[in-house]
Scaffold this motif. Structure first.
Motif, PDB file in Angstrom:
ATOM      1  N   LEU A   1     -93.032   4.959 -12.498  1.00  0.00           N
ATOM      2  CA  LEU A   1     -92.831   3.648 -13.490  1.00  0.00           C
ATOM      3  C   LEU A   1     -93.130   2.446 -12.740  1.00  0.00           C
ATOM      4  N   ALA A   2     -92.854   2.537 -11.304  1.00  0.00           N
ATOM      5  CA  ALA A   2     -93.104   1.316 -10.556  1.00  0.00           C
ATOM      6  C   ALA A   2     -92.036   0.247 -10.794  1.00  0.00           C
ATOM      7  N   ALA A   3     -90.717   0.823 -10.949  1.00  0.00           N
ATOM      8  CA  ALA A   3     -89.828  -0.028 -11.532  1.00  0.00           C
ATOM      9  C   ALA A   3     -88.539   0.331 -10.735  1.00  0.00           C
ATOM     10  N   ILE A   4     -87.612  -1.020 -10.862  1.00  0.00           N
ATOM     11  CA  ILE A   4     -86.053  -0.474 -10.390  1.00  0.00           C
ATOM     12  C   ILE A   4     -85.190  -0.007 -11.754  1.00  0.00           C
ATOM     13  N   ILE A   5     -84.605   0.802 -11.429  1.00  0.00           N
ATOM     14  CA  ILE A   5     -83.796   1.243 -12.578  1.00  0.00           C
ATOM     15  C   ILE A   5     -82.179   1.014 -12.160  1.00  0.00           C
ATOM     16  N   LEU A   6     -81.696   0.034 -12.748  1.00  0.00           N
ATOM     17  CA  LEU A   6     -80.247  -0.513 -12.331  1.00  0.00           C
ATOM     18  C   LEU A   6     -79.166   0.471 -13.564  1.00  0.00           C
ATOM     19  N   THR A   7     -78.248   1.155 -12.954  1.00  0.00           N
ATOM     20  CA  THR A   7     -77.461   1.599 -13.767  1.00  0.00           C
ATOM     21  C   THR A   7     -76.030   1.449 -13.183  1.00  0.00           C
ATOM     22  N   PHE A   8     -75.102   1.146 -14.281  1.00  0.00           N
ATOM     23  CA  PHE A   8     -73.582   0.851 -13.908  1.00  0.00           C
ATOM     24  C   PHE A   8     -72.773   2.018 -14.476  1.00  0.00           C
ATOM     25  N   PHE A   9     -71.941   2.482 -13.530  1.00  0.00           N
ATOM     26  CA  PHE A   9     -71.098   3.786 -13.835  1.00  0.00           C
ATOM     27  C   PHE A   9     -69.767   3.135 -13.815  1.00  0.00           C
ATOM     28  N   ASP A  10     -68.911   3.439 -15.117  1.00  0.00           N
ATOM     29  CA  ASP A  10     -67.761   3.094 -15.285  1.00  0.00           C
ATOM     30  C   ASP A  10     -66.855   3.582 -14.132  1.00  0.00           C
ATOM     31  N   ILE A  11     -66.071   2.707 -13.448  1.00  0.00           N
ATOM     32  CA  ILE A  11     -65.228   3.404 -12.575  1.00  0.00           C
ATOM     33  C   ILE A  11     -63.943   2.601 -12.847  1.00  0.00           C
ATOM     34  N   THR A  12     -63.459   2.167 -13.981  1.00  0.00           N
ATOM     35  CA  THR A  12     -62.252   1.406 -14.415  1.00  0.00           C
ATOM     36  C   THR A  12     -60.900   2.311 -14.072  1.00  0.00           C
ATOM     37  N   SER A  13     -61.190   3.608 -14.357  1.00  0.00           N
ATOM     38  CA  SER A  13     -59.882   4.320 -14.112  1.00  0.00           C
ATOM     39  C   SER A  13     -59.481   4.560 -12.736  1.00  0.00           C
ATOM     40  N   GLU A  14     -60.635   4.651 -12.046  1.00  0.00           N
ATOM     41  CA  GLU A  14     -60.759   4.716 -10.300  1.00  0.00           C
ATOM     42  C   GLU A  14     -60.034   3.241  -9.803  1.00  0.00           C
ATOM     43  N   GLN A  15     -60.404   2.504 -10.367  1.00  0.00           N
ATOM     44  CA  GLN A  15     -59.774   0.991  -9.999  1.00  0.00           C
ATOM     45  C   GLN A  15     -58.451   1.000 -10.156  1.00  0.00           C
TER      46      GLN A  15
END
Length: 555
Positions: A105-119
């Motif tokens: 894709l010649a692109a950056i893929i930015l993903t957020f993983f929910d770590i609320t429970s870990e925090q």
């Protein structure tokens, strides 16, 4: 994008963003173009992205804790990190940031993983080591994350936030004089009062240090509301007779960054203490300017000592009745190539705080003795040279031995050297101070008390100190001609009292003939001021002593 693929992405619980590089004419990546955000990403950061199409339009608005652009560049190089975290005030969730480069894709893929429970688990685990044992308040360890979250929430809701840092005045003195139990009770009293003000999502209280508390205010509607709140806190502490100094910094007025607000609140506390303690002070930009100036001067001060950038000026003193020269006061001057003339009122207090005053004071004393010796040989000079000595300098164990050695080395007539002290010497061990002053008098030197009437002086001190001369502060002299006569009466009383003690009086800051006339009438002994002579460099003083009266600088 294929409709089915977009439908899938929009149903993924993790926020996803796709961005393509923007290059300049040299093929360097300068930005990223946002070509897609799924529904969850819009929830997490949509409130700041809005209709932005470029990375640079929003990256700093999300959070400055994550280096978005450098992470993207690293991802293109094949590097990835799992330590970057982001808290979204809109979803109230913690996310781990993941960036990957897709070559197809010649692109950056930015993903957020929910770590609320870990925090949340992490915060619970840390609570046992992040809570102050005496007060039960969370300590400074959890303050940092909490403050950032509160600021994010307030910014998201377009509300005001603030940090109030409270320092218990003189807690060390309480511990030393009454005992640590009394000190702990004072801390508990403050904690009890502050606990009344706690309110979820609005007011959080922390044990910030040994004698400090921090109050985070968030989601306030106006600065006026913050002012009213801090006033209530201060009044409540006063009702319990607890003396405190406080500093307040407000977001967004002063900054939206937690680190800066902490620093600004600490600066405000410094000013609160400087202005007599037991008050709350709001941060002002001028404080930061002076702080930066202070750091600059401190750095330059060290170099000035090494490079001998100081010069010595001498202000003449004259007998009030005869007009004859009594002597000179040695005054240090510092001119920096970049900052120009830096007044002693600025760099001397800084030198005292940093310890540089010992080197500076030694230089002033040596220079004055060298000058005195020169004039003794050249003109048979029998006038006095007065040298200011800092309380810090005086209290050094080696001060008296060094002074004895210098007087011997320069072979000056001891009675022509006057050691000028300020009332600050009375703060320390008065018995030790008196002992050192007697040792100075036993050497045959004179002792003068400077700035009388502005600090700690009292009749009991004057009777104990082995003085020759008392200098009346210029703040009395400047208003001595006022019609109400208050300052004139005070000045006359001081002169009469000192005269009965057998001491000379020197009136500082005499600039008008009318002032001189009144001082003559009051039987003041010596005057010093622009009316008769300004501070002068060695060359002009030397010329004056040779008989050139035109060398004297006057108003």
């Amino acid at each position: 994008m294929d409709l089915n693929l977009e439908l899938v992405l929009n149903n993924i619980s993790s926020p996803v963003l796709v961005a393509t590089p923007i290059k300049n004419e040299f093929s360097n990546i300068v930005d990223f173009n946002i070509c897609y955000t799924n529904a969850e990403m819009k929830k997490a950061v949509g409130f700041v992205i809005g209709n932005s199409t470029k990375w640079s339009d929003f990256e700093d608005k999300i959070t400055s804790d994550v280096p978005w652009f450098p992470l993207a560049l690293d991802a293109i190089e094949g590097n990835s990190y799992d330590t970057a975290k982001y808290y979204s005030p809109s979803t109230k969730c913690w996310y781990k940031v993941d960036m990957r480069w897709n070559k197809e894709l010649a692109a950056i893929i930015l993903t957020f993983f929910d770590i609320t429970s870990e925090q949340d688990y992490y915060f619970q685990l840390q609570k046992s080591i992040t809570t102050d044992g005496l007060t039960g308040f969370p300590n400074r360890t959890t303050f940092v994350d909490t403050f950032k979250i509160c600021l994010e929430n307030s910014n998201f809701n377009s509300k005001y936030a603030a940090l109030l840092v409270i320092d218990i005045d003189n807690l060390k003195n309480i511990n030393d004089s009454i005992g640590s139990t009394a000190g702990d009770n004072t801390i508990l009293t403050v904690a009890k009062i502050l606990r009344r003000f706690k309110k979820p999502n609005r007011v959080e209280v922390f044990k910030y240090g040994d004698d400090e508390f921090a109050i985070i205010l968030s989601n306030f509607d106006s600065e006026a509301e913050i002012v009213n709140f801090t006033d209530c806190v201060f009044e409540s502490l006063q009702l319990e007779n607890v003396k405190v100094s406080g500093g307040i910094a407000i977001s967004p007025e002063h900054s939206i960054k937690s680190e800066e607000l902490e620093r600004f609140a600490d600066m405000a506390i410094h000013y609160a203490k400087k202005n007599g303690k037991n008050n709350f002070t709001f941060f002002e930009p001028e404080m930061h300017r002076l702080f930066v100036q202070r750091l600059t001067i401190q750095t330059k001060l060290s170099k000035a000592i090494l490079d001998s950038q100081f010069t010595q000026y001498y202000q003449p003193q004259f007998d009030v009745h005869t007009g004859q020269l009594r002597g000179f006061e040695a005054l240090i001057r510092w001119t920096d190539k970049e900052l120009g003339n830096i007044p002693p009122s600025i760099f001397i207090p800084l030198a005292e705080e940093t310890g540089f005053i010992l080197d500076i004071g030694n230089w002033v004393l040596k220079t004055a003795l060298k000058t005195l010796k020169t004039w003794q040989k050249k003109y048979n000079f029998h006038g006095v040279i007065s040298v200011n000595v800092s309380p810090i300098q005086l209290m050094q164990d080696n001060f008296i031995p060094n002074l004895v050695q210098l007087v011997k080395e320069y072979d000056i007539t001891p009675s022509l050297l006057e050691i000028e002290i300020t009332e600050g010497v009375m703060i320390n061990d008065i018995d030790e101070t008196i002992g050192k002053l007697h040792a100075i008098r036993d050497m045959g030197l004179k002792i003068s008390l400077d700035d009388f009437g502005t600090g700690y002086s009292s009749l009991s001190y004057l009777q104990k100190l082995p003085l020759n001369t008392l200098k009346i502060d210029k703040s009395f002299i400047s208003n001595i001609t006022s019609e109400d006569g208050i300052q004139a009466n005070i000045t006359q009383s001081i002169i009469n009292m000192v005269d009965k003690m057998g001491l000379e009086t020197i009136a500082e800051g005499v600039e008008e003939p009318e002032q001189l006339a009144i001082l003559d009438k009051f039987n003041c002994t010596i005057i010093q001021g622009f009316l008769r002579g300004k501070p002068m460099p060695f060359s002009l003083c030397d010329a004056y002593l040779s008989g050139d009266t035109s060398a004297l600088l006057k108003i």
